[in-house]
Design a protein around this motif. Sequence first.
Motif, PDB file in Angstrom:
ATOM      1  N   THR A  33       0.722  -1.234   0.123  1.00 17.21           N
ATOM      2  CA  THR A  33      -0.116   0.114  -0.030  1.00 17.21           C
ATOM      3  C   THR A  33       0.969   1.426  -0.178  1.00 17.21           C
ATOM      4  O   THR A  33       1.829   1.024   0.623  1.00 17.21           O
ATOM      5  N   PRO A  34       0.166   2.067  -0.491  1.00 13.84           N
ATOM      6  CA  PRO A  34       0.882   3.253  -0.691  1.00 13.84           C
ATOM      7  C   PRO A  34       1.578   4.309   0.581  1.00 13.84           C
ATOM      8  O   PRO A  34       0.497   4.416   1.199  1.00 13.84           O
ATOM      9  N   TYR A  40       0.958   6.143  -5.207  1.00 13.33           N
ATOM     10  CA  TYR A  40       1.472   4.567  -5.292  1.00 13.33           C
ATOM     11  C   TYR A  40       2.528   3.729  -4.986  1.00 13.33           C
ATOM     12  O   TYR A  40       3.784   4.312  -3.580  1.00 13.33           O
ATOM     13  N   ALA A  41       2.645   2.588  -4.475  1.00 11.08           N
ATOM     14  CA  ALA A  41       3.428   1.331  -3.213  1.00 11.08           C
ATOM     15  C   ALA A  41       4.158   0.379  -4.938  1.00 11.08           C
ATOM     16  O   ALA A  41       3.337   0.544  -5.828  1.00 11.08           O
ATOM     17  N   TYR A 122       1.649  -0.243  -7.362  1.00  7.65           N
ATOM     18  CA  TYR A 122       0.539  -0.520  -6.749  1.00  7.65           C
ATOM     19  C   TYR A 122      -0.585   0.681  -6.252  1.00  7.65           C
ATOM     20  O   TYR A 122       0.524   1.694  -5.706  1.00  7.65           O
ATOM     21  N   ASP A 123      -1.652   0.817  -6.658  1.00  2.00           N
ATOM     22  CA  ASP A 123      -2.876   1.959  -6.129  1.00  2.00           C
ATOM     23  C   ASP A 123      -3.056   1.677  -4.427  1.00  2.00           C
ATOM     24  O   ASP A 123      -2.746   0.652  -4.214  1.00  2.00           O
ATOM     25  N   GLY A 124      -3.323   2.096  -3.922  1.00  3.69           N
ATOM     26  CA  GLY A 124      -4.229   2.381  -3.075  1.00  3.69           C
ATOM     27  C   GLY A 124      -4.997   1.284  -2.664  1.00  3.69           C
ATOM     28  O   GLY A 124      -5.741   0.703  -1.938  1.00  3.69           O
ATOM     29  N   GLU A 125      -5.999   0.825  -4.068  1.00  2.51           N
ATOM     30  CA  GLU A 125      -6.711  -0.340  -4.248  1.00  2.51           C
ATOM     31  C   GLU A 125      -6.250  -1.666  -3.972  1.00  2.51           C
ATOM     32  O   GLU A 125      -6.831  -2.812  -4.352  1.00  2.51           O
ATOM     33  N   GLY A 126      -5.102  -1.629  -4.224  1.00  4.66           N
ATOM     34  CA  GLY A 126      -4.247  -2.508  -4.756  1.00  4.66           C
ATOM     35  C   GLY A 126      -4.100  -3.237  -5.583  1.00  4.66           C
ATOM     36  O   GLY A 126      -4.015  -4.215  -6.127  1.00  4.66           O
TER      37      GLY A 126
END
Length: 139
Positions: A33-34, A40-41, A122-126
């Motif tokens: 997760t970011p 982004y992460a 990866y965005d906050g929604e995975g």
Amino acid sequence: VALGGLSLVRAARDPEPPAVLPTATASPFVPPTPAPGAEYAEELAYVYDAVAEGDTVQVTVEPLRTARGGATPTGEVHTLTLPRGTPVEARRLSGGNPADLRLDELLDRLAAGRKWAFAIDYDGEGRVHSLREAYWLGD
């Protein structure tokens, strides 16, 4: 007819073995997760065994741990199913010049074993937003 009815009655009396329901095996992979304030992460990993399936591409992902300027596999592997049009920032994959490609343009090069390392965003929604070739790690 009487014998058939008798065998049905006898069969009804014998208890049925309990049904064994398959249990879902949860994947140990959890998308990063970011950080607070980050969009982004990142997961640094080898991406290989690409297989096109309709509008998607399934890839094997083997995360990497960086240390002393190099990277070593963590030993954990998971799969991702991505849209064919997933953006890929490439350098060595595109002949040494920085280029923006789509995942489906790289299927032939990513179909083999682990060779190409990527930073997967990866965005906050995975969800995977893009892949960026980690050209600085070498082959």
